[in-house]
Design a protein around this motif. Structure first.
Motif, PDB file in Angstrom:
ATOM      1  N   ARG A 167       0.823  -1.215   0.000  1.00  0.00           N
ATOM      2  CA  ARG A 167       0.000   0.000   0.000  1.00  0.00           C
ATOM      3  C   ARG A 167       0.852   1.258   0.000  1.00  0.00           C
ATOM      4  N   THR A 168       1.958   1.260   0.709  1.00  0.00           N
ATOM      5  CA  THR A 168       2.718   2.498   0.941  1.00  0.00           C
ATOM      6  C   THR A 168       4.000   2.611   0.134  1.00  0.00           C
ATOM      7  N   GLY A 169       4.493   1.507  -0.404  1.00  0.00           N
ATOM      8  CA  GLY A 169       5.750   1.538  -1.145  1.00  0.00           C
ATOM      9  C   GLY A 169       6.995   1.329  -0.322  1.00  0.00           C
ATOM     10  N   LEU A 170       6.843   1.093   0.996  1.00  0.00           N
ATOM     11  CA  LEU A 170       8.019   0.846   1.827  1.00  0.00           C
ATOM     12  C   LEU A 170       8.493  -0.595   1.668  1.00  0.00           C
ATOM     13  N   PRO A 171       9.787  -0.841   1.902  1.00  0.00           N
ATOM     14  CA  PRO A 171      10.294  -2.213   1.900  1.00  0.00           C
ATOM     15  C   PRO A 171      10.085  -2.872   3.258  1.00  0.00           C
ATOM     16  N   VAL A 172      10.284  -4.184   3.310  1.00  0.00           N
ATOM     17  CA  VAL A 172      10.157  -4.966   4.539  1.00  0.00           C
ATOM     18  C   VAL A 172      11.475  -5.662   4.831  1.00  0.00           C
ATOM     19  N   ALA A 173      11.999  -5.476   6.030  1.00  0.00           N
ATOM     20  CA  ALA A 173      13.177  -6.203   6.505  1.00  0.00           C
ATOM     21  C   ALA A 173      12.743  -7.116   7.644  1.00  0.00           C
ATOM     22  N   THR A 174      13.254  -8.341   7.664  1.00  0.00           N
ATOM     23  CA  THR A 174      12.773  -9.316   8.640  1.00  0.00           C
ATOM     24  C   THR A 174      13.828  -9.676   9.677  1.00  0.00           C
ATOM     25  N   HIS A 175      13.321 -10.225  10.766  1.00  0.00           N
ATOM     26  CA  HIS A 175      14.130 -10.883  11.796  1.00  0.00           C
ATOM     27  C   HIS A 175      13.838 -12.369  11.737  1.00  0.00           C
ATOM     28  N   THR A 176      14.892 -13.169  11.680  1.00  0.00           N
ATOM     29  CA  THR A 176      14.770 -14.617  11.825  1.00  0.00           C
ATOM     30  C   THR A 176      15.586 -15.040  13.038  1.00  0.00           C
ATOM     31  N   ARG A 177      15.126 -16.031  13.739  1.00  0.00           N
ATOM     32  CA  ARG A 177      15.889 -16.519  14.883  1.00  0.00           C
ATOM     33  C   ARG A 177      17.017 -17.404  14.387  1.00  0.00           C
ATOM     34  N   LEU A 178      18.248 -16.936  14.577  1.00  0.00           N
ATOM     35  CA  LEU A 178      19.452 -17.652  14.143  1.00  0.00           C
ATOM     36  C   LEU A 178      19.406 -17.984  12.652  1.00  0.00           C
ATOM     37  N   GLY A 179      18.727 -17.128  11.882  1.00  0.00           N
ATOM     38  CA  GLY A 179      18.691 -17.289  10.430  1.00  0.00           C
ATOM     39  C   GLY A 179      17.663 -18.260   9.916  1.00  0.00           C
ATOM     40  N   ARG A 180      16.941 -18.925  10.795  1.00  0.00           N
ATOM     41  CA  ARG A 180      16.003 -19.961  10.372  1.00  0.00           C
ATOM     42  C   ARG A 180      14.658 -19.355   9.978  1.00  0.00           C
ATOM     43  N   GLY A 181      14.016 -19.980   9.002  1.00  0.00           N
ATOM     44  CA  GLY A 181      12.670 -19.582   8.624  1.00  0.00           C
ATOM     45  C   GLY A 181      12.588 -18.519   7.557  1.00  0.00           C
ATOM     46  N   GLY A 182      13.704 -18.164   6.947  1.00  0.00           N
ATOM     47  CA  GLY A 182      13.693 -17.097   5.962  1.00  0.00           C
ATOM     48  C   GLY A 182      12.883 -17.412   4.724  1.00  0.00           C
ATOM     49  N   LEU A 183      12.964 -18.643   4.250  1.00  0.00           N
ATOM     50  CA  LEU A 183      12.198 -19.012   3.060  1.00  0.00           C
ATOM     51  C   LEU A 183      10.705 -18.984   3.339  1.00  0.00           C
ATOM     52  N   ALA A 184      10.306 -19.389   4.531  1.00  0.00           N
ATOM     53  CA  ALA A 184       8.888 -19.324   4.890  1.00  0.00           C
ATOM     54  C   ALA A 184       8.423 -17.875   4.970  1.00  0.00           C
ATOM     55  N   GLN A 185       9.249 -17.004   5.520  1.00  0.00           N
ATOM     56  CA  GLN A 185       8.908 -15.582   5.539  1.00  0.00           C
ATOM     57  C   GLN A 185       8.747 -15.048   4.122  1.00  0.00           C
ATOM     58  N   LEU A 186       9.691 -15.371   3.263  1.00  0.00           N
ATOM     59  CA  LEU A 186       9.660 -14.876   1.894  1.00  0.00           C
ATOM     60  C   LEU A 186       8.386 -15.332   1.181  1.00  0.00           C
ATOM     61  N   ALA A 187       8.009 -16.596   1.373  1.00  0.00           N
ATOM     62  CA  ALA A 187       6.794 -17.109   0.741  1.00  0.00           C
ATOM     63  C   ALA A 187       5.554 -16.384   1.247  1.00  0.00           C
ATOM     64  N   LEU A 188       5.503 -16.137   2.544  1.00  0.00           N
ATOM     65  CA  LEU A 188       4.336 -15.457   3.123  1.00  0.00           C
ATOM     66  C   LEU A 188       4.241 -14.016   2.614  1.00  0.00           C
TER      67      LEU A 188
END
Length: 324
Positions: A167-188
């Motif tokens: 809606r706003t044009g901003l990017p999203v940066a994520t936190h993963t615990r010890l790097g895990r779950g990044g692909l699941a975040q990306l898919a969501l």
């Protein structure tokens, strides 16, 4: 709508990417409170402000530090007024964030709200600004999850982050615990219509899995090696190996670097590695491994600028990953 491609929202107003001539720290904290039982030092507040200003001002003088992306969001002790003071006193531009961290730090009202309500809250931050000074965030982050897959509350907050970003044009940066779950975040996030190049998956230098890094980059998202110097979590030799593997796979244009200073004991005056560890210690090792100055500039300046401002900025490619 704030966040339109081509400008970066800082705590002191819009910033043209072409004005950023020096490196960017893509994931840091200048004011936060993550204290919990067993983590008494996990905060940065007014008692540390002078030291933080001094560190950033020194990095500006010595290395040309131009911009800090400050990823303290809702539930993490966010203090945008402190960010504005630090930026003004140090001469370093600062980007503020919004969104929600991982579930253990969700405020009670978030646990009761549906996605639509969460989108309203974030959109109000972006459009109207945060606090009495109405400071507008320049990204949504660090939007968190805690395991291999986001739990139900985290799915709602991440979905809200993605919808607000669209809606706003901003990017999203994520936190993963010890790097895990990044692909699941990306898919969501991408399932909500958010383009991969508007996403940075966090803490990937803590995950010793080059195949995951390659897949995140190949899908078009940014791979954040953003805990550089936190050797209690990962040895820097492993970080360097993982970084070189991603460079050799041809993904120099999808790497972000930073230190994630998230407690006062990490400050130089308290014997910690400091915000300058990336420049003083890690990047010399990167260059010694044969990485060219052009690639270092890509990872530390052009990539974060494209992530923040959107595609279309010049200089998105590097001619070579390493000197041969």
């Amino acid at each position: 709508m704030p966040g339109a491609a081509g400008t970066i929202r800082t705590v002191s107003g819009p910033l043209c990417p072409s004005a950023v001539r020096g490196p960017v720290l893509a994931h840091e904290h200048l004011a936060l409170d993550l204290r919990r039982p067993g983590r008494p030092a996990a905060f940065l507040d007014g008692r540390h402000e002078v030291a933080i200003v001094a560190e950033l001002a020194t990095l500006r003088e010595q290395f040309g530090l131009s911009l800090v992306v400050e990823q303290t969001c809702r539930g993490m002790g966010r203090d945008v007024a402190a960010l504005a003071r630090v930026s003004a006193a140090s001469g370093v531009a600062v980007v503020a964030g919004t969104g929600w961290y991982c579930a253990p730090f969700h405020p009670p009202d978030v646990r009761r709200a549906d996605v639509g309500r969460l989108v309203e809250i974030l959109t109000r931050d972006v459009v109207d600004g945060i606090g009495p000074a109405r400071i507008r965030p320049g990204l949504i982050g660090e939007a968190g999850s805690h395991g291999d897959r986001p739990g139900a509350p985290e799915r709602r907050t991440l979905t809200a982050a993605a919808r607000t970003a669209v809606r706003t044009g901003l990017p999203v940066a994520t936190h993963t615990r010890l790097g895990r779950g990044g692909l699941a975040q990306l898919a969501l996030l991408t399932a909500q219509g958010l383009a991969p190049h508007r996403i940075a998956i966090g803490h990937q230098d803590l995950l010793d899995d080059p195949a995951v890094h390659r897949r995140i980059a190949a899908e078009g998202a940014y791979v954040s090696f953003d805990t550089v110097g936190k050797t209690a979590y990962q040895d820097d030799a492993a970080r360097l190996r993982l970084l070189l593997a991603l460079l050799d796979a041809g993904h120099a244009d999808r790497i972000l670097l930073s230190c994630d200073i998230s407690r006062h004991t990490y400050l130089a005056g308290q014997g910690g590695q400091s915000y300058g560890y990336l420049f003083r210690t890690f990047l010399p090792r990167v260059r010694a491994a044969g990485v060219s100055g052009d690639v270092v500039d890509l990872m530390t300046r052009r990539n974060p600028l494209r992530f923040l401002a959107g595609p279309g900025l010049p200089g998105g490619q590097a001619s070579a990953t390493r000197s041969r």
